[in-house]
Design an enzyme around this catalytic site. Structure first.
Site, PDB file in Angstrom:
ATOM      1  N   GLU A   1     -66.220 -85.971  28.360  1.00 50.46           N
ATOM      2  CA  GLU A   1     -65.528 -84.743  28.195  1.00 50.46           C
ATOM      3  C   GLU A   1     -64.180 -85.112  27.394  1.00 50.46           C
ATOM      4  O   GLU A   1     -63.363 -86.055  27.632  1.00 50.46           O
ATOM      5  CB  GLU A   1     -65.142 -84.216  29.705  1.00 50.46           C
ATOM      6  CG  GLU A   1     -64.193 -82.766  29.640  1.00 50.46           C
ATOM      7  CD  GLU A   1     -63.926 -82.678  31.171  1.00 50.46           C
ATOM      8  OE1 GLU A   1     -64.569 -83.018  31.987  1.00 50.46           O
ATOM      9  OE2 GLU A   1     -62.949 -81.759  31.168  1.00 50.46           O
TER      10      GLU A   1
ATOM     11  N   ASP B   1     -63.930 -88.020  31.978  1.00 51.94           N
ATOM     12  CA  ASP B   1     -62.896 -87.118  31.258  1.00 51.94           C
ATOM     13  C   ASP B   1     -61.936 -87.941  30.534  1.00 51.94           C
ATOM     14  O   ASP B   1     -61.144 -88.600  30.972  1.00 51.94           O
ATOM     15  CB  ASP B   1     -62.341 -86.114  32.071  1.00 51.94           C
ATOM     16  CG  ASP B   1     -61.624 -84.977  31.525  1.00 51.94           C
ATOM     17  OD1 ASP B   1     -61.103 -84.119  32.087  1.00 51.94           O
ATOM     18  OD2 ASP B   1     -61.397 -85.139  30.368  1.00 51.94           O
TER      19      ASP B   1
ATOM     20  N   ARG C   1     -67.763 -87.088  38.823  1.00 49.69           N
ATOM     21  CA  ARG C   1     -66.883 -87.445  37.836  1.00 49.69           C
ATOM     22  C   ARG C   1     -65.992 -88.587  38.228  1.00 49.69           C
ATOM     23  O   ARG C   1     -65.662 -88.577  39.347  1.00 49.69           O
ATOM     24  CB  ARG C   1     -65.902 -86.342  37.575  1.00 49.69           C
ATOM     25  CG  ARG C   1     -64.939 -86.542  36.086  1.00 49.69           C
ATOM     26  CD  ARG C   1     -63.865 -85.569  35.969  1.00 49.69           C
ATOM     27  NE  ARG C   1     -62.569 -86.135  36.604  1.00 49.69           N
ATOM     28  CZ  ARG C   1     -61.503 -85.477  36.174  1.00 49.69           C
ATOM     29  NH1 ARG C   1     -61.412 -84.601  35.239  1.00 49.69           N
ATOM     30  NH2 ARG C   1     -60.261 -86.117  36.630  1.00 49.69           N
TER      31      ARG C   1
ATOM     32  N   TRP D   1     -51.410 -85.664  26.849  1.00 51.96           N
ATOM     33  CA  TRP D   1     -51.696 -85.805  28.406  1.00 51.96           C
ATOM     34  C   TRP D   1     -53.165 -85.538  28.658  1.00 51.96           C
ATOM     35  O   TRP D   1     -53.758 -84.539  28.158  1.00 51.96           O
ATOM     36  CB  TRP D   1     -50.839 -84.892  29.033  1.00 51.96           C
ATOM     37  CG  TRP D   1     -51.030 -85.163  30.516  1.00 51.96           C
ATOM     38  CD1 TRP D   1     -50.816 -86.296  31.321  1.00 51.96           C
ATOM     39  CD2 TRP D   1     -51.704 -84.381  31.516  1.00 51.96           C
ATOM     40  NE1 TRP D   1     -51.166 -86.266  32.771  1.00 51.96           N
ATOM     41  CE2 TRP D   1     -51.695 -84.971  32.758  1.00 51.96           C
ATOM     42  CE3 TRP D   1     -52.086 -82.778  31.265  1.00 51.96           C
ATOM     43  CZ2 TRP D   1     -52.469 -84.321  33.710  1.00 51.96           C
ATOM     44  CZ3 TRP D   1     -52.802 -82.442  32.285  1.00 51.96           C
ATOM     45  CH2 TRP D   1     -52.849 -83.002  33.658  1.00 51.96           C
TER      46      TRP D   1
ATOM     47  N   HIS E   1     -59.883 -86.609  28.704  1.00 48.72           N
ATOM     48  CA  HIS E   1     -58.501 -85.773  28.504  1.00 48.72           C
ATOM     49  C   HIS E   1     -57.772 -85.827  27.353  1.00 48.72           C
ATOM     50  O   HIS E   1     -56.787 -85.869  27.306  1.00 48.72           O
ATOM     51  CB  HIS E   1     -57.687 -86.156  29.844  1.00 48.72           C
ATOM     52  CG  HIS E   1     -57.165 -84.934  30.362  1.00 48.72           C
ATOM     53  ND1 HIS E   1     -55.820 -84.464  30.386  1.00 48.72           N
ATOM     54  CD2 HIS E   1     -57.751 -84.106  31.372  1.00 48.72           C
ATOM     55  CE1 HIS E   1     -55.791 -83.470  30.971  1.00 48.72           C
ATOM     56  NE2 HIS E   1     -56.646 -83.102  31.636  1.00 48.72           N
TER      57      HIS E   1
ATOM     58  N   TYR F   1     -54.139 -91.022  34.092  1.00 45.39           N
ATOM     59  CA  TYR F   1     -54.835 -89.587  34.173  1.00 45.39           C
ATOM     60  C   TYR F   1     -56.038 -89.437  35.068  1.00 45.39           C
ATOM     61  O   TYR F   1     -56.844 -90.587  35.178  1.00 45.39           O
ATOM     62  CB  TYR F   1     -55.327 -88.815  32.720  1.00 45.39           C
ATOM     63  CG  TYR F   1     -56.354 -88.081  33.112  1.00 45.39           C
ATOM     64  CD1 TYR F   1     -57.788 -87.700  33.151  1.00 45.39           C
ATOM     65  CD2 TYR F   1     -55.522 -86.587  33.518  1.00 45.39           C
ATOM     66  CE1 TYR F   1     -58.325 -86.643  33.628  1.00 45.39           C
ATOM     67  CE2 TYR F   1     -56.413 -85.512  34.294  1.00 45.39           C
ATOM     68  CZ  TYR F   1     -57.841 -85.380  34.136  1.00 45.39           C
ATOM     69  OH  TYR F   1     -58.516 -84.587  34.604  1.00 45.39           O
TER      70      TYR F   1
ATOM     71  N   GLU G   1     -62.198 -76.827  27.861  1.00 45.32           N
ATOM     72  CA  GLU G   1     -61.353 -76.066  29.158  1.00 45.32           C
ATOM     73  C   GLU G   1     -60.321 -75.534  28.462  1.00 45.32           C
ATOM     74  O   GLU G   1     -59.751 -74.561  29.345  1.00 45.32           O
ATOM     75  CB  GLU G   1     -61.108 -77.125  30.180  1.00 45.32           C
ATOM     76  CG  GLU G   1     -60.295 -78.275  29.868  1.00 45.32           C
ATOM     77  CD  GLU G   1     -59.889 -79.181  31.071  1.00 45.32           C
ATOM     78  OE1 GLU G   1     -61.018 -79.500  31.709  1.00 45.32           O
ATOM     79  OE2 GLU G   1     -58.950 -79.700  31.252  1.00 45.32           O
TER      80      GLU G   1
ATOM     81  N   GLU H   1     -68.126 -77.810  37.429  1.00 52.85           N
ATOM     82  CA  GLU H   1     -67.019 -78.643  38.034  1.00 52.85           C
ATOM     83  C   GLU H   1     -66.426 -77.740  39.422  1.00 52.85           C
ATOM     84  O   GLU H   1     -66.481 -76.423  39.472  1.00 52.85           O
ATOM     85  CB  GLU H   1     -65.924 -78.726  37.144  1.00 52.85           C
ATOM     86  CG  GLU H   1     -64.683 -79.315  37.650  1.00 52.85           C
ATOM     87  CD  GLU H   1     -63.653 -79.557  36.734  1.00 52.85           C
ATOM     88  OE1 GLU H   1     -63.457 -78.993  35.609  1.00 52.85           O
ATOM     89  OE2 GLU H   1     -62.678 -80.516  36.956  1.00 52.85           O
TER      90      GLU H   1
HETATM   91  C1  CS2 Z   1     -59.371 -81.633  34.202  1.00 51.89           C
HETATM   92  C2  CS2 Z   1     -58.433 -80.500  34.926  1.00 51.89           C
HETATM   93  O1  CS2 Z   1     -60.846 -80.943  35.523  1.00 51.89           O
HETATM   94  C3  CS2 Z   1     -60.825 -81.262  34.522  1.00 51.89           C
HETATM   95  O2  CS2 Z   1     -61.601 -81.622  33.757  1.00 51.89           O
HETATM   96  O3  CS2 Z   1     -59.354 -81.691  32.831  1.00 51.89           O
HETATM   97  O4  CS2 Z   1     -58.072 -81.082  35.971  1.00 51.89           O
HETATM   98  C4  CS2 Z   1     -56.976 -80.356  33.937  1.00 51.89           C
HETATM   99  O5  CS2 Z   1     -56.264 -81.627  33.948  1.00 51.89           O
HETATM  100  C5  CS2 Z   1     -56.317 -79.167  34.581  1.00 51.89           C
HETATM  101  O6  CS2 Z   1     -56.913 -78.062  35.046  1.00 51.89           O
HETATM  102  C6  CS2 Z   1     -54.984 -79.029  34.278  1.00 51.89           C
HETATM  103  O7  CS2 Z   1     -54.430 -77.889  34.630  1.00 51.89           O
HETATM  104 MG    MG Z   2     -61.110 -81.987  31.790  1.00 53.37          MG
END
Ligand code: CS2
Ligand code: MG
Length: 418
Positions: free
Chosen positions: A252, A226, A164, A418, A228, A176, A278, A355
Site C-alpha cells: 500500500e 503499508d 496488515r 510521513w 505509507h 510508522y 486513502e 480495513e
Molecule cells: C493508514 C492510516 O490505515 C492506514 O492504512 O495509512 O492509519 C493513516 O495513517 C491514518 O488514517 C492517517 O490519519
Molecule cells: Mg495506509
C-alpha cells in the site's frame, strides 16, 4: 455490540416530509476526534454522516457550518444526486480533502434518510447483496520482527483471514505503524510530532519481516503492508520485487501517488499487487492509475471521497479495469463511515477487502451500530439506512482535543513523507 435505537415506523415521505429542517455539526472526542453531521427532516427522520478528517477536523466543521449548512435548510433530502452536484460544482473551488469530506458527510446522511424512509438497509438501495459479509484485515505491529509476528498470530487466533503487518526499523525511533502498546493512533500531539526516517534500513527490514511471517504462519493468511508514501518510485519498485516471494495481498502507498505515472515504474519490476488512495478525494486523483492498470485496489473511501454518490462512480470505473475496492478503515474514520462503507462493500461487485481497526470502547458507545465480526468478515445488519446512530448526550461529554498527525524527516533534516 450496541444496536441503534429503532427509528419509528419509516415514512415513505413526500417532498414535504423529506424537507431538511436542520443540520447539526457535532465535534466529539470519545478517545479521538470525530465530526458527525446529523440532518433531521420535517418527518422527524434524520440522517447521520461523518465529516472526520484526521488533524483537520475543525476545518471541515467550519466549512460545513459556514458554507454548507445554510444551503441545506428547506431542500429535499431525497434529491441526493442534485445535492452532490450542487455542493461539488456549485462550490466553484472543487475537490480537496476538506471540501470532499464535507460533501461526503451530507451525502451519507441523505442516503441514510432515504434508507430509513424506504425501510431498507443501504446495501439494498445500492442494488442488493453481492456477498455475505466483507472480508476485513486488522493491524498487527511490533517493535521488532518477532513482536510483529506474535501480533499477526493473535489476529489469526481471533479469526482474521487477512492481517496488515508493520514493524520497527532498527535505529529508527517511532517507525510508522508501530503502536506504543495501545491501539495504533498516529495523531498523538497538539502539534505535529517530528519522527525520523531511514529508507535503506527500512528496505532491509521489510523483506525480513515477511520472510519470518510466512515461516511462522504459512501461506494461508493474507498479508498486507503499508509503505505509507515513503519511497521513491525506484525504491518502491525494489521493495515490491523483493516482497514477491511472500505473496502479499497488497503493498500500500508504495510511493506518493500525486505522480500517478510513477506506478508504471513499479509495475515494470514487480507483480506484487498495489493499493493506493486513502488520501485521494476524487476520481481525478486515480483515473490514470485505474485506466492504465497501475494499481490493483483503490482505497478511497466514502468519508474523504465525496460520499457514496461519488465513490460509487470511482468503484464502477475501477470495475471496468478489474481494479477492486479496498476501503481505508483506520480508527480516525468513525463507525458512521465504517457502517456506510460496509453496506457499500456488501453491494459493490468489485469488492476486494475492507480495513478495520478497532475503535475505542468510548467511540463504540457514542456510535451504536449493528455490524458484527464473524469468521474473518464484517456483516452489516438490516436496520434501515446504514445502521449507525449517535448518542448525542454522551458525545457532548467528550470535548474536542486538538491533535495533529506527525511529520517525518530524514536524518539530515530533510522533510520527508510521513
Ligand atoms: C493508514 C492510516 O490505515 C492506514 O492504512 O495509512 O492509519 C493513516 O495513517 C491514518 O488514517 C492517517 O490519519
Ligand atoms: Mg495506509
Amino acid at each position: 455490540m450496541n444496536t441503534p435505537a429503532q427509528t419509528e415506523t419509516p415514512t415513505q415521505g413526500s417532498a414535504r416530509d423529506r424537507r431538511i429542517v436542520d443540520a447539526k455539526v457535532i465535534v466529539t472526542c470519545p478517545g479521538r476526534n470525530f465530526v458527525p453531521l446529523k440532518i433531521p427532516t420535517a418527518s422527524g427522520v434524520y440522517g447521520l454522516g461523518d465529516a472526520t478528517l484526521n488533524g483537520r477536523e475543525l476545518a471541515v466543521a467550519a466549512y460545513l457550518q459556514d458554507h454548507v449548512v445554510p444551503n441545506l435548510i428547506g431542500r429535499d433530502a431525497g434529491r441526493i444526486e442534485d445535492m452532490f452536484q450542487f455542493l461539488y460544482r456549485g462550490a466553484y473551488w472543487r475537490r480537496g480533502p476538506v471540501t470532499m469530506t464535507a460533501i461526503a458527510a451530507v451525502d451519507v446522511a441523505l442516503w441514510d434518510i432515504l434508507g430509513k424512509m424506504a425501510g431498507l438497509p443501504l446495501y439494498q438501495l445500492l442494488g442488493g447483496r453481492s456477498r455475505e459479509g466483507a472480508l476485513v484485515y486488522g493491524h498487527a505491529n511490533g517493535r521488532d520482527i518477532a513482536e510483529a509476528s506474535d501480533a499477526v498470530g493473535r489476529f489469526i487466533e481471533q479469526g482474521f483471514l487477512a492481517v496488515r503487518a508493520q514493524c520497527g526499523v532498527p535505529g529508527v525511533k517511532k517507525a510508522y505503524g508501530v503502536s506504543s502498546g495501545k491501539a495504533y493512533e498516529p495523531a498523538e500531539s497538539e502539534l505535529p510530532a517530528e519522527t525520523v526516517w531511514n529508507t535503506p534500513r527500512y528496505l532491509e527490514t521489510a523483506p525480513k519481516l515477511f520472510e519470518r511471517l510466512r515461516r511462522d504462519h504459512g501461506n494461508g493468511v493474507e498479508l498486507l503492508h503499508d509503505v505509507h508514501h515513503r519511497l521513491t518510485p525506484i525504491e518502491a519498485a525494489r521493495l515490491a520485487r523483493d516482497l514477491e516471494p511472500y505473496r502479499l495481498f497488497w503493498l500500500e502507498d508504495a510511493t506518493p501517488a500525486e505522480n500517478q505515472k510513477a506506478f508504471e515504474l513499479i509495475r515494470r519490476h514487480s507483480v506484487t499487487p498495489l493499493a493506493v488512495g486513502e488520501v485521494f478525494n476524487s476520481i481525478w486523483d486515480c483515473k490514470y492509475l485505474i485506466e492504465n492498470q497501475l494499481i490493483d485496489y483503490i482505497r478511497t473511501t466514502i468519508v474523504h471521497g465525496g460520499g457514496i454518490t461519488h465513490v460509487r462512480r470511482i468503484a464502477d470505473f475501477a470495475a471496468l479495469h478489474q481494479v477492486r475496492t479496498g476501503f481505508h478503515g483506520a480508527t480516525d474514520l468513525s463507525p458512521v463511515t465504517m457502517g456506510a462503507a460496509l453496506h457499500f462493500d456488501t453491494w459493490v461487485p468489485n469488492f476486494g477487502i475492507q480495513e478495520w481497526m478497532f475503535h475505542d470502547d468510548r467511540t463504540e458507545e457514542v456510535f451504536p451500530h449493528d455490524y458484527v465480526f464473524r469468521n474473518g468478515r464484517l456483516h452489516v445488519g438490516d436496520t434501515p439506512g446504514h445502521g449507525v446512530d449517535i448518542d448525542e448526550k454522551l458525545a457532548a461529554r467528550y470535548p474536542y482535543s486538538p491533535r495533529q498527525l506527525p511529520i517525518a524527516r530524514l536524518e539530515d533534516g530533510t522533510l520527508w513523507d510521513w
